[in-house]
Scaffold this motif. Structure first.
Motif, PDB file in Angstrom:
ATOM      1  N   GLY A   1       0.812  -1.210   0.000  1.00  0.00           N
ATOM      2  CA  GLY A   1       0.000   0.000   0.000  1.00  0.00           C
ATOM      3  C   GLY A   1       0.843   1.256   0.000  1.00  0.00           C
ATOM      4  N   VAL A   2       0.294   2.341  -0.564  1.00  0.00           N
ATOM      5  CA  VAL A   2       0.974   3.632  -0.615  1.00  0.00           C
ATOM      6  C   VAL A   2      -0.038   4.726  -0.313  1.00  0.00           C
ATOM      7  CG1 VAL A   2       2.294   5.265  -2.016  1.00  0.00           C
ATOM      8  CG2 VAL A   2       2.602   2.802  -2.361  1.00  0.00           C
ATOM      9  N   VAL A   3       0.333   5.662   0.555  1.00  0.00           N
ATOM     10  CA  VAL A   3      -0.470   6.853   0.836  1.00  0.00           C
ATOM     11  C   VAL A   3       0.301   8.064   0.324  1.00  0.00           C
ATOM     12  CG1 VAL A   3      -1.492   8.306   2.627  1.00  0.00           C
ATOM     13  CG2 VAL A   3      -1.603   5.809   2.828  1.00  0.00           C
ATOM     14  N   ILE A   4      -0.363   8.913  -0.480  1.00  0.00           N
ATOM     15  CA  ILE A   4       0.281  10.085  -1.097  1.00  0.00           C
ATOM     16  C   ILE A   4      -0.254  11.353  -0.445  1.00  0.00           C
ATOM     17  CG2 ILE A   4       0.638  11.373  -3.238  1.00  0.00           C
ATOM     18  CD1 ILE A   4       0.309   8.765  -4.778  1.00  0.00           C
ATOM     19  N   THR A   5       0.657  12.194   0.059  1.00  0.00           N
ATOM     20  CA  THR A   5       0.295  13.468   0.671  1.00  0.00           C
ATOM     21  C   THR A   5       0.645  14.618  -0.273  1.00  0.00           C
ATOM     22  OG1 THR A   5       0.579  12.641   2.926  1.00  0.00           O
ATOM     23  CG2 THR A   5       0.685  15.015   2.631  1.00  0.00           C
ATOM     24  N   ASN A   6      -0.325  15.476  -0.560  1.00  0.00           N
ATOM     25  CA  ASN A   6      -0.153  16.589  -1.499  1.00  0.00           C
ATOM     26  C   ASN A   6       0.868  17.607  -1.008  1.00  0.00           C
ATOM     27  OD1 ASN A   6      -2.482  15.316  -2.317  1.00  0.00           O
ATOM     28  ND2 ASN A   6      -3.764  17.134  -2.311  1.00  0.00           N
ATOM     29  N   GLY A   7       1.212  18.526  -1.931  1.00  0.00           N
ATOM     30  CA  GLY A   7       1.830  19.775  -1.552  1.00  0.00           C
ATOM     31  C   GLY A   7       0.746  20.776  -1.188  1.00  0.00           C
ATOM     32  N   SER A   8       1.104  22.043  -1.027  1.00  0.00           N
ATOM     33  CA  SER A   8       0.144  23.028  -0.519  1.00  0.00           C
ATOM     34  C   SER A   8      -0.302  24.012  -1.597  1.00  0.00           C
ATOM     35  CB  SER A   8       0.760  23.808   0.647  1.00  0.00           C
ATOM     36  OG  SER A   8       1.849  24.592   0.193  1.00  0.00           O
ATOM     37  N   VAL A   9      -1.262  24.824  -1.238  1.00  0.00           N
ATOM     38  CA  VAL A   9      -1.847  25.912  -2.012  1.00  0.00           C
ATOM     39  C   VAL A   9      -2.576  25.350  -3.236  1.00  0.00           C
ATOM     40  CG1 VAL A   9      -1.510  28.216  -2.972  1.00  0.00           C
ATOM     41  CG2 VAL A   9       0.031  27.404  -1.212  1.00  0.00           C
ATOM     42  N   GLN A  10      -2.005  25.473  -4.437  1.00  0.00           N
ATOM     43  CA  GLN A  10      -2.689  25.034  -5.656  1.00  0.00           C
ATOM     44  C   GLN A  10      -2.290  23.592  -5.944  1.00  0.00           C
ATOM     45  OE1 GLN A  10      -3.014  27.896  -8.759  1.00  0.00           O
ATOM     46  NE2 GLN A  10      -3.002  26.390 -10.382  1.00  0.00           N
ATOM     47  N   ALA A  11      -2.697  22.682  -5.054  1.00  0.00           N
ATOM     48  CA  ALA A  11      -2.247  21.300  -5.192  1.00  0.00           C
ATOM     49  C   ALA A  11      -3.296  20.309  -4.712  1.00  0.00           C
ATOM     50  CB  ALA A  11      -0.940  21.098  -4.422  1.00  0.00           C
TER      51      ALA A  11
END
Length: 647
Positions: free
Chosen positions: A141-151
């Motif tokens: 399994g993999v969990v992906i965390t975004n960057g910020s603002v326009q993401a």
């Protein structure tokens, strides 16, 4: 005379450098090369997103996304539902749409389920879980965390789809203040994590997303107490599940092998996964996009105690990917500091942990988040390189038995990429930065220790990988899936859509009677060492044991990971230890209380084998289990520890 002095001084300086063995002098800054290098930031727009066909597709997708946002606000919006109106990307149009070539994946190439769940501060978080019908019954399994603002999460669907095709169950999600997730929390925590760009929602949210990802029918998701006030928002999660809005648990829980879970993150998300990944025992490896760090302290505390935030031991293999230019790309006016971008990776390598850092030539912060707007420039081939290394790294450290993972990680294909050379202003097919080094320090499955100071240079360890040339992440992601058959898990036979949860006709994910019985599992696993099977010799160490988890409300839980600490007691120094590191060496002397762990194989019944040459002395071994709720077993003398002597 002056000229003679200058010449003599130069020769003396050169002689001194040679005698001292110093590194070669930095190259003189070349403004002409810099202009050509910076021009690469326009490649994505020039060769893809500004083309008429792509623009037409972007308009179509943007219109559909705007309608979906309106539908969500009409059915699950203020005053009692979600509040995301006014966020920069709340309509998910134009630059916020992500790569429009990926929007038909759920209909043609795989299976996607939208999910909603309650964060610890009461904010509702939105996401998707990705997998394919084809594949083994249990997958990493993999969990992906975004960057910020326009993401919003759409910007990372390229990674989710590529990994799902590679045999993973993947979760993408929007941190608080982004995408279709709430801008604010609830009640006394309404302003907790506001604005989200302060970073806290990325750290707290990564743990919350992991908790949700690990939840299942036997142990539905229950949010932790908030960090700021200690408020329990579990009632909101239960109420929204009962109303058919939130997901009770990870709808693809039964597909996941929870002993093999990794984290991927970008920007603020990269900082979050660099820290949480090293801290959380459920995580095996990390990939950080712009950029990897080696955390020395907790960036955010949690005064309620729902998430202890100590300084983590550096034990998890981690890959960093970055680029020549940053968040607001500007041309260089002088030669950049060569090793600045690889500091985190080198710190991990110095701690004996496998690590690498690949820096994309002419790339920007947006190689890792696809924004189809020319104001957010990127190279054309960077996204392919990112997908390639993300998959190769995770395959190596999560799949383990993949015989091609080392070859793909140690490839030389990106030093002479024909597709890159065809559009590069200097016809240079080498994707690695000329300004920044791209180091690699890993151990292969065959036991070789590979150190490469700079992948751009002629590093002997980098060789052809034998795969198709050129590589295209889009081709890898958009391959046919198997048709559902009689043995297909139920999670892969229901509705599949990339539309957000709450849009017309889209399901919220896993629901059902289990949702009403949700309990918060607060009991850690109980692990034991089988003393009769413990062996410590000059050739290595072999251990075995068991681990059980009580669960909650009478329902049995499951241990999802077991790890082992091996410490050599320092003679003559009370409470001083040297711990076994991932590279097989012993750490520098430190307090025995600063225990570091290495992963064992298996869970309910586990083994730990290392072929290492250890010095004679007294050793102390600890075993530690962790369950799906994140409960970590504490040391219990006589049960979790074992004393051994090597003569």
């Amino acid at each position: 005379m002056g000229q003679a002095r200058r010449r003599t001084g130069g020769l003396l300086a050169l002689a001194a450098a040679l005698l001292l063995g110093s590194a070669p002098a930095r190259a003189a800054f070349d403004p002409g090369y810099e202009a050509r290098n910076f021009s690469k930031t326009t490649e994505r727009a020039t060769h893809l997103t500004l083309l008429p066909d792509y623009q037409q597709q972007l308009r179509t997708v943007g219109t559909a996304n705007e309608l979906q946002a309106a539908q969500i606000l009409a059915t699950d919006g203020p005053p009692t539902g979600r509040t995301f109106l006014g966020q920069l990307c709340w309509q998910h149009m134009d630059g916020c749409a992500g790569d429009t070539r990926l929007y038909d994946w759920a209909a043609r190439y795989g299976h996607v389920t939208p999910v909603l769940f309650t964060a610890r501060n009461g904010a509702t978080l939105s996401g998707h879980v990705w997998a394919t019908v084809a594949g083994p019954a249990r997958r990493p399994g993999v969990v992906i965390t975004n960057g910020s603002v326009q993401a919003p999460e759409e910007l990372y669907w390229f990674a989710a789809e590529t990994l799902a095709k590679a045999g993973y169950v993947v979760m993408t999600w929007d941190p608080q203040g982004q995408g279709y997730s709430d801008t604010v929390g609830e009640g006394p925590d309404a302003l907790d994590g506001v604005p989200s760009q302060n970073g806290q929602p990325f750290y707290d949210g990564t743990e919350d997303a992991l908790d949700f990802f690990f939840s299942g029918p036997g142990a539905p998701y229950v949010p932790r107490r908030s960090c700021s006030t200690g408020t329990d928002h579990a009632a909101k999660q239960r109420a929204r599940v009962t109303a058919g809005l939130d997901s009770a648990y990870n709808p693809m829980h039964d597909l996941v092998d929870f002993s093999r879970v990794g984290l991927v993150g970008h920007s603020l998300g990269a900082g979050a996964v660099s820290y949480i990944g090293q801290l959380d025992p459920r995580v095996r490896t990390i990939v950080a996009y712009d950029n990897l760090s080696a955390p020395k302290a907790a960036p955010f505390g949690c005064r309620s105690g729902s998430s202890p935030r100590p300084v983590p031991a550096l034990t998890k293999p981690a890959l960093g990917l970055s680029a020549d230019y940053g968040l607001t790309p500007q041309p260089n006016l002088s030669e950049p500091v060569r090793g600045a971008k690889s500091a985190g990776s080198r710190a991990l390598a110095a701690a004996g942990v496998d690590s690498a850092e690949f820096v994309i030539r002419g790339g920007t912060h947006y190689e890792f988040s696809f924004i189809p707007n020319p104001a957010f420039g990127a190279s054309l081939r960077g996204e392919d390189l990112v997908s390639w290394y993300t998959t190769a790294w995770l395959d190596k450290y999560l799949k383990g038995s993949d015989p091609t993972a080392d070859a793909r990680l140690l490839t030389d294909r990106w030093r002479a990429d024909a597709a890159e050379g065809a559009i590069d202003p200097d016809h240079d097919g080498n994707l690695y930065s000329r300004y920044s080094s791209s180091p690699l320090d890993v151990h292969t499955a065959a036991g070789m220790h590979v150190v490469c100071e700079d992948a751009r240079a002629a590093c002997p360890a980098l060789r052809p990988d034998g795969g198709p040339v050129p590589y295209s992440f889009l081709a890898a992601a958009n391959t046919p899936d198997a048709a559902p058959g009689p043995g297909t898990p139920a999670a892969l036979t229901g509705p599949s859509t990339q539309a957000p949860a709450g849009a017309a006709g889209t399901p919220p994910g896993a629901t059902g009677p289990q949702a009403l019985r949700a309990c918060r599992d607060t009991t850690a696993p109980v692990s034991r060492l089988t003393r009769s099977r413990a062996r410590l010799t000059r050739r290595g160490l072999r251990l075995a044991g068991t681990s059980t988890d009580a669960g909650c409300d009478g329902r049995a839980g499951a241990t999802t990971g077991v790890s082992i600490s091996v410490a050599r007691l320092v003679p003559g120094r009370a409470a001083a230890c040297r711990f076994l590191r991932p590279d097989g060496r012993l750490s520098p002397v430190r307090s025995c209380a600063r225990t570091s762990y290495l992963p064992a194989t298996g869970t309910a019944r586990w083994t730990f084998t290392r072929r290492v040459r250890l010095p004679a002395g007294r050793y102390r071994v600890y075993v530690r289990g962790v369950d799906a709720a994140g409960n970590v077993e504490r040391k219990a003398r006589g049960r979790t520890d074992l004393r051994l002597r090597l003569r």
